[in-house]
Design a protein around this motif. Structure first.
Motif, PDB file in Angstrom:
ATOM      1  N   ILE A  22       0.839  -1.196   0.000  1.00 55.47           N
ATOM      2  CA  ILE A  22       0.000   0.000   0.000  1.00 55.47           C
ATOM      3  C   ILE A  22       0.879   1.253   0.000  1.00 55.47           C
ATOM      4  O   ILE A  22       1.838   1.349   0.788  1.00 55.47           O
ATOM      5  CB  ILE A  22      -0.931   0.016   1.231  1.00 55.47           C
ATOM      6  CG1 ILE A  22      -2.047  -1.017   1.045  1.00 55.47           C
ATOM      7  CG2 ILE A  22      -1.519   1.384   1.489  1.00 55.47           C
ATOM      8  CD1 ILE A  22      -3.061  -0.645  -0.022  1.00 55.47           C
TER       9      ILE A  22
ATOM     10  N   THR B 107     -12.050  -0.288  -0.049  1.00 51.68           N
ATOM     11  CA  THR B 107     -11.077  -0.372  -1.138  1.00 51.68           C
ATOM     12  C   THR B 107     -10.564  -1.800  -1.251  1.00 51.68           C
ATOM     13  O   THR B 107     -10.050  -2.364  -0.279  1.00 51.68           O
ATOM     14  CB  THR B 107      -9.894   0.577  -0.880  1.00 51.68           C
ATOM     15  OG1 THR B 107     -10.389   1.898  -0.673  1.00 51.68           O
ATOM     16  CG2 THR B 107      -8.930   0.581  -2.048  1.00 51.68           C
ATOM     17  N   LYS B 108     -10.702  -2.398  -2.416  1.00 49.39           N
ATOM     18  CA  LYS B 108     -10.287  -3.788  -2.623  1.00 49.39           C
ATOM     19  C   LYS B 108      -8.800  -3.969  -2.333  1.00 49.39           C
ATOM     20  O   LYS B 108      -8.392  -4.952  -1.713  1.00 49.39           O
ATOM     21  CB  LYS B 108     -10.604  -4.204  -4.058  1.00 49.39           C
ATOM     22  CG  LYS B 108     -10.238  -5.652  -4.374  1.00 49.39           C
ATOM     23  CD  LYS B 108     -10.577  -6.013  -5.810  1.00 49.39           C
ATOM     24  CE  LYS B 108     -10.158  -7.450  -6.112  1.00 49.39           C
ATOM     25  NZ  LYS B 108     -10.450  -7.811  -7.519  1.00 49.39           N
ATOM     26  N   GLU B 109      -7.984  -3.000  -2.761  1.00 49.65           N
ATOM     27  CA  GLU B 109      -6.543  -3.101  -2.559  1.00 49.65           C
ATOM     28  C   GLU B 109      -6.199  -3.121  -1.071  1.00 49.65           C
ATOM     29  O   GLU B 109      -5.340  -3.900  -0.637  1.00 49.65           O
ATOM     30  CB  GLU B 109      -5.835  -1.939  -3.242  1.00 49.65           C
ATOM     31  CG  GLU B 109      -4.316  -2.013  -3.141  1.00 49.65           C
ATOM     32  CD  GLU B 109      -3.625  -0.810  -3.732  1.00 49.65           C
ATOM     33  OE1 GLU B 109      -2.387  -0.843  -3.897  1.00 49.65           O
ATOM     34  OE2 GLU B 109      -4.314   0.190  -4.026  1.00 49.65           O
TER      35      GLU B 109
ATOM     36  N   GLU C  55      -7.127  -6.516   0.408  1.00 49.25           N
ATOM     37  CA  GLU C  55      -6.159  -7.545   0.010  1.00 49.25           C
ATOM     38  C   GLU C  55      -4.871  -7.432   0.811  1.00 49.25           C
ATOM     39  O   GLU C  55      -4.307  -8.447   1.255  1.00 49.25           O
ATOM     40  CB  GLU C  55      -5.858  -7.422  -1.488  1.00 49.25           C
ATOM     41  CG  GLU C  55      -7.018  -7.840  -2.387  1.00 49.25           C
ATOM     42  CD  GLU C  55      -6.716  -7.593  -3.863  1.00 49.25           C
ATOM     43  OE1 GLU C  55      -5.699  -6.909  -4.148  1.00 49.25           O
ATOM     44  OE2 GLU C  55      -7.488  -8.069  -4.710  1.00 49.25           O
ATOM     45  N   GLN C  56      -4.397  -6.209   1.004  1.00 52.85           N
ATOM     46  CA  GLN C  56      -3.147  -6.022   1.725  1.00 52.85           C
ATOM     47  C   GLN C  56      -3.300  -6.273   3.228  1.00 52.85           C
ATOM     48  O   GLN C  56      -2.362  -6.717   3.893  1.00 52.85           O
ATOM     49  CB  GLN C  56      -2.587  -4.623   1.469  1.00 52.85           C
ATOM     50  CG  GLN C  56      -2.149  -4.392   0.033  1.00 52.85           C
ATOM     51  CD  GLN C  56      -1.118  -5.407  -0.440  1.00 52.85           C
ATOM     52  OE1 GLN C  56      -0.140  -5.695   0.241  1.00 52.85           O
ATOM     53  NE2 GLN C  56      -1.359  -5.975  -1.615  1.00 52.85           N
TER      54      GLN C  56
END
Length: 338
Positions: free
Chosen positions: A245, A320-322, A325-326
């Motif tokens: 990120i 937020t998908k990112e 995921e992180q």
């Protein structure tokens, strides 16, 4: 009997009855008697003879014992902390079962299918949330692969600077809510991940029930940071230190709620204004507890920011998908250190 049940619990095996069999023990050579014990037990509703072997029983004596018992017309299971590969082969050839920390072989028994108990949602105090997170860190980073927590209440109290009485009460609350299992409620009894869970499934279910530690967020001029000594990086600023990120221009910090002063409240500015001049301002998250309480339980490379599990809790509602995921990657990296 208690250590036998703890070992069986790892494999979903249920011990119902346990009666020492001194008659069979008396038939054994004197060289073996001090290192073994016999018991008639019921495991998963099947009656068997359980032979508990002590660490002092050497390989030659164990082979001798197997030879003496191979014609006994009773289902027999050997129990020990570990068995060598050669011994396991010899036991299986003679249709004897065995159970150890490294695995088990039961010719006729099948594990009882255990349904995971339902965990109740409970309203957690600050100390209770700290204690359950500390147990997660202990199991991930310091303990073995069994479901039992090999840490005493007083040891946990020393790590967290929370009284042993408070921890004992919290453990009882967790047991009543189905979060933990235990052999009793006093400080001298062991506690464990409930039957039906492994470490990962237990941790995931616990995390679903835990609230975010963030109570509110203030925005203050960056020069006011000098007046705050007890702070750690938080939010996406912290996540960027451990994952892919990208850090935000507006830096975020976390402070425990007891560090929130009237002076900080006075310099609080609207979020919109703070984001217009991100280099001149910072975000200050007011946390329910002090993340530094876990410093003795987590690796030093995690200590520049709030602890990773708490960070996960503070950001998991991000859309937020990112980020999602992180966050999952952050926990995966922590689990992989186990």
């Amino acid at each position: 009997m208690e250590h036998v049940q703890q070992l069986l619990n790892q494999y979903g095996l249920v011990l119902n009855d346990f009666a020492p069999n001194n008659e069979m023990l008396a038939l054994m050579p004197s060289t073996l008697r001090s290192s073994i014990s016999f018991a008639n037990v019921t495991i998963n509703r099947e009656e068997v003879v359980l032979i508990d072997t002590a660490a002092e029983l050497n390989e030659d004596h164990l082979i001798q014992l197997i030879q003496l018992l191979k014609n006994v017309p009773l289902p027999i299971i050997f129990l020990a902390d570990s068995f060598s590969i050669d011994t396991q082969i010899l036991l299986t050839k003679n249709q004897f079962g065995f159970i150890s920390q490294m695995g088990f072989y039961l010719p006729s028994l099948k594990p009882v299918k255990i349904t995971k108990p339902t965990m109740q949602l409970i309203s957690l105090s600050k100390n209770q949330q700290i204690i359950i997170l500390a147990l997660i860190y202990w199991k991930l980073l310091h303990d073995d692969d069994s479901n039992t927590f090999h840490i005493k209440v007083r040891q946990l109290a020393d790590y967290l600077n929370i009284t042993a009485m408070t921890i004992s009460r919290a453990l009882r609350t967790f047991v009543d809510a189905g979060w933990l299992s235990t052999s009793g409620y006093t400080r001298n009894h062991s506690f464990a991940i409930p039957a039906g869970y492994d470490l990962n499934s237990w941790m995931n279910d616990i995390l679903r029930l835990l609230p975010s530690p963030v109570q509110k967020t203030l925005y203050i001029p960056v020069n006011e940071l000098d007046n705050i000594t007890n702070r750690k990086l938080a939010n996406l600023t912290a996540l960027s230190k451990f994952t892919l990120i990208a850090p935000t221009t507006l830096v975020s910090w976390a402070i425990p709620s007891n560090q929130l002063t009237d002076d900080l409240k006075k310099v609080d500015i609207p979020e919109f204004n703070a984001r217009l001049a991100p280099k001149n301002n910072v975000a200050i998250e007011i946390w329910k507890y002090d993340s530094q309480v876990f410093n003795r339980l987590i690796p030093k490379n995690y200590q520049l920011a709030v602890d990773p599990v708490s960070l996960f809790l503070s950001l998991r509602n991000s859309h937020t998908k990112e980020v999602t995921e992180q966050l999952n990657k952050l926990l995966e990296n922590l689990v992989n250190q186990h």
